[in-house]
Write a protein that holds these residues in place. Structure first.
Motif, mmCIF file in Angstrom:
data_model
loop_
_atom_site.group_PDB
_atom_site.id
_atom_site.type_symbol
_atom_site.label_atom_id
_atom_site.label_comp_id
_atom_site.label_asym_id
_atom_site.label_seq_id
_atom_site.Cartn_x
_atom_site.Cartn_y
_atom_site.Cartn_z
ATOM 1 N N TYR A 1 4.211 8.607 -14.091
ATOM 2 C CA TYR A 1 5.404 9.388 -14.442
ATOM 3 C C TYR A 1 5.403 10.734 -13.735
ATOM 4 O O TYR A 1 4.388 11.425 -13.701
ATOM 5 N N TRP A 2 6.545 11.095 -13.188
ATOM 6 C CA TRP A 2 6.738 12.420 -12.600
ATOM 7 C C TRP A 2 7.809 13.133 -13.404
ATOM 8 O O TRP A 2 8.968 12.701 -13.387
ATOM 9 N N HIS B 1 5.818 4.741 -8.963
ATOM 10 C CA HIS B 1 6.000 6.085 -9.500
ATOM 11 C C HIS B 1 7.409 6.136 -10.069
ATOM 12 O O HIS B 1 8.285 5.424 -9.593
ATOM 13 N N TYR B 2 7.625 6.954 -11.076
ATOM 14 C CA TYR B 2 8.986 7.008 -11.595
ATOM 15 C C TYR B 2 9.322 8.362 -12.173
ATOM 16 O O TYR B 2 8.453 9.122 -12.601
ATOM 17 N N GLY C 1 0.803 -1.235 0.000
ATOM 18 C CA GLY C 1 0.000 0.000 0.000
ATOM 19 C C GLY C 1 0.831 1.279 0.000
ATOM 20 O O GLY C 1 0.273 2.375 -0.032
ATOM 21 N N LYS C 2 2.155 1.152 0.036
ATOM 22 C CA LYS C 2 2.996 2.366 0.050
ATOM 23 C C LYS C 2 3.389 2.752 -1.379
ATOM 24 O O LYS C 2 3.134 2.014 -2.330
ATOM 25 N N ARG C 3 4.035 3.899 -1.484
ATOM 26 C CA ARG C 3 4.426 4.408 -2.815
ATOM 27 C C ARG C 3 5.926 4.270 -3.023
ATOM 28 O O ARG C 3 6.713 4.717 -2.186
ATOM 29 N N LEU C 4 6.277 3.681 -4.156
ATOM 30 C CA LEU C 4 7.689 3.549 -4.520
ATOM 31 C C LEU C 4 8.002 4.525 -5.646
ATOM 32 O O LEU C 4 7.286 4.566 -6.660
ATOM 33 N N GLY C 5 9.069 5.292 -5.482
ATOM 34 C CA GLY C 5 9.519 6.220 -6.532
ATOM 35 C C GLY C 5 10.827 5.724 -7.125
ATOM 36 O O GLY C 5 11.844 5.672 -6.432
ATOM 37 N N ILE C 6 10.781 5.356 -8.389
ATOM 38 C CA ILE C 6 11.969 4.806 -9.041
ATOM 39 C C ILE C 6 12.662 5.920 -9.826
ATOM 40 O O ILE C 6 12.051 6.561 -10.681
ATOM 41 N N VAL C 7 13.927 6.141 -9.514
ATOM 42 C CA VAL C 7 14.703 7.167 -10.215
ATOM 43 C C VAL C 7 15.494 6.460 -11.311
ATOM 44 O O VAL C 7 16.508 5.818 -11.036
ATOM 45 N N GLY C 8 14.990 6.533 -12.533
ATOM 46 C CA GLY C 8 15.639 5.840 -13.657
ATOM 47 C C GLY C 8 14.852 4.607 -14.051
ATOM 48 O O GLY C 8 14.973 3.561 -13.416
ATOM 49 N N MET C 9 14.027 4.750 -15.088
ATOM 50 C CA MET C 9 13.167 3.636 -15.500
ATOM 51 C C MET C 9 13.774 2.922 -16.707
ATOM 52 O O MET C 9 13.151 2.817 -17.766
#
Ligand code: 8YV
Length: 328
Positions: free
Chosen positions: A196-197, A177-178, A150-158
């Motif tokens: 996408y951010w 999220h990326y 249920g948490k949010r993962l932010g990937i830097v570099g997809m």
């Protein structure tokens, strides 16, 4: 007359099967002792080699390449990241550089997931508790971590590894999220359920887990600067299985110590093998010795790729994994 085999200098010990094949195919100079080469040894190697096979522990900079002999035409890196090779100088000297992409994607994504779980669920701390003989038995408030579902993962570099991580993360109930230089194809976004951010800053402020999965290039050096790390929420954690140089390690260490970031899982460091001594004192940091791709299968596959790249190149063809600077 038989053609002279190319001299291939391999800087570190590789899996046996790879070394055997290397000797069959080429005039291979191996490093049986596996001691990392000094700068002087690297200089001696580039003077004579037709092909150099370095790893992340060899700094092939302009000073080393200045000594490259006329025979050195290929640097067939054992590894995907090539930030230890001065690509511009290599190109200006007409030296092709290859790497070993794809074959370590899944292993590295596994390790990233393992670090996310280790930090969130305090695996290393729990292990230390038992080994120190300090476990007095189960308790309802003992070793409480945080749920990742249920948490949010932010990937830097997809890229490849970022996507492989996203697939795993979905299975663990994390929303993906990326941030990437370029937005990925809508089909991939849909498959990964990924948001996408465009703004890295905004993504950092929004997610619970940040994972660094981009290559280290001049453009990504300290991408996670002190200013950007401060944008993360105090309960958030950071995981880095890419390169230490992408994160401002002293700033991260300070923030972990002061509780401004809840935890970190680090497989890579800014000045490997040196690790900031203050990091060693922190319970909320899980530290690994750059072992993201360290599987037997992966190392053999990497070696196979190196062999294929060299063989293709010496046979006069374009090697499959030629590194093109602009595409990194
Ligand atoms: C390798 C890596 O083990 O391939 C990479 O970029 O970071 C590692 O997984 C190492 O670089 C081999 O040179």
């Amino acid at each position: 007359m038989t053609k002279k085999k190319p001299l291939v200098v391999v800087t570190r010990k590789l899996p046996e099967a790879i070394e055997t094949r290397m000797m069959e195919l080429f005039d291979a100079r191996l490093n049986i002792d596996d001691a990392a080469m000094s700068k002087q040894e690297l200089i001696e190697a580039v003077k004579v080699a037709d092909v150099l096979v370095p790893t992340v522990t060899d700094k092939i900079d302009a000073a080393v390449l200045a000594h490259a002999g006329p025979n050195l035409r290929l640097i067939a890196n054992f590894g995907t990241g090539v930030d230890h090779v001065d690509l511009q100088t290599a190109r200006s000297r007409g030296i092709t550089v290859t790497n070993t992409p794809d074959v370590l994607t899944e292993d590295t994504a596994d390790m990233t997931m393992a670090l996310i779980l280790s930090v969130s669920r305090r695996l290393a701390e729990g292990e230390r508790l038992i080994r120190k003989g300090e476990w007095a038995g189960w308790g309802p408030t003992l070793m409480l971590g945080h749920r990742i579902w249920g948490k949010r993962l932010g990937i830097v570099g997809m890229g490849r590894i970022g996507r492989a991580l996203a697939r795993r993360a979905k299975g663990f109930g994390l929303s993906v999220h990326y941030h990437n230089r370029r937005r990925v194809h809508p089909d991939i976004e849909e498959e990964l359920d990924a948001t996408y951010w465009e703004s890295l800053d905004q993504m950092l402020a929004h997610v619970d887990v940040v994972s660094v999965n981009c290559p280290h290039t001049p453009a990504t050096y300290h991408l996670l600067s002190a200013r950007r790390l401060k944008l993360m929420q105090p309960h958030a954690i950071l995981v880095n299985t890419a390169r230490g140089e992408i994160v401002d390690e002293p700033a991260l260490t300070r923030m972990l110590a002061d509780g401004e970031i809840a935890g970190a899982g680090l497989d890579v460091f800014e000045h490997e093998p040196a690790v900031n001594p203050k990091l060693l004192e922190l319970q909320n940091a899980v530290l690994l010795p750059h072992m993201g791709s360290a599987t037997i299968e992966g190392r053999v596959d990497m070696g196979e790729k190196v062999l294929i790249n060299i063989k293709t190149f010496v046979d006069g063809h374009t090697p499959p994994d030629r590194v093109i600077e602009g595409l990194l």
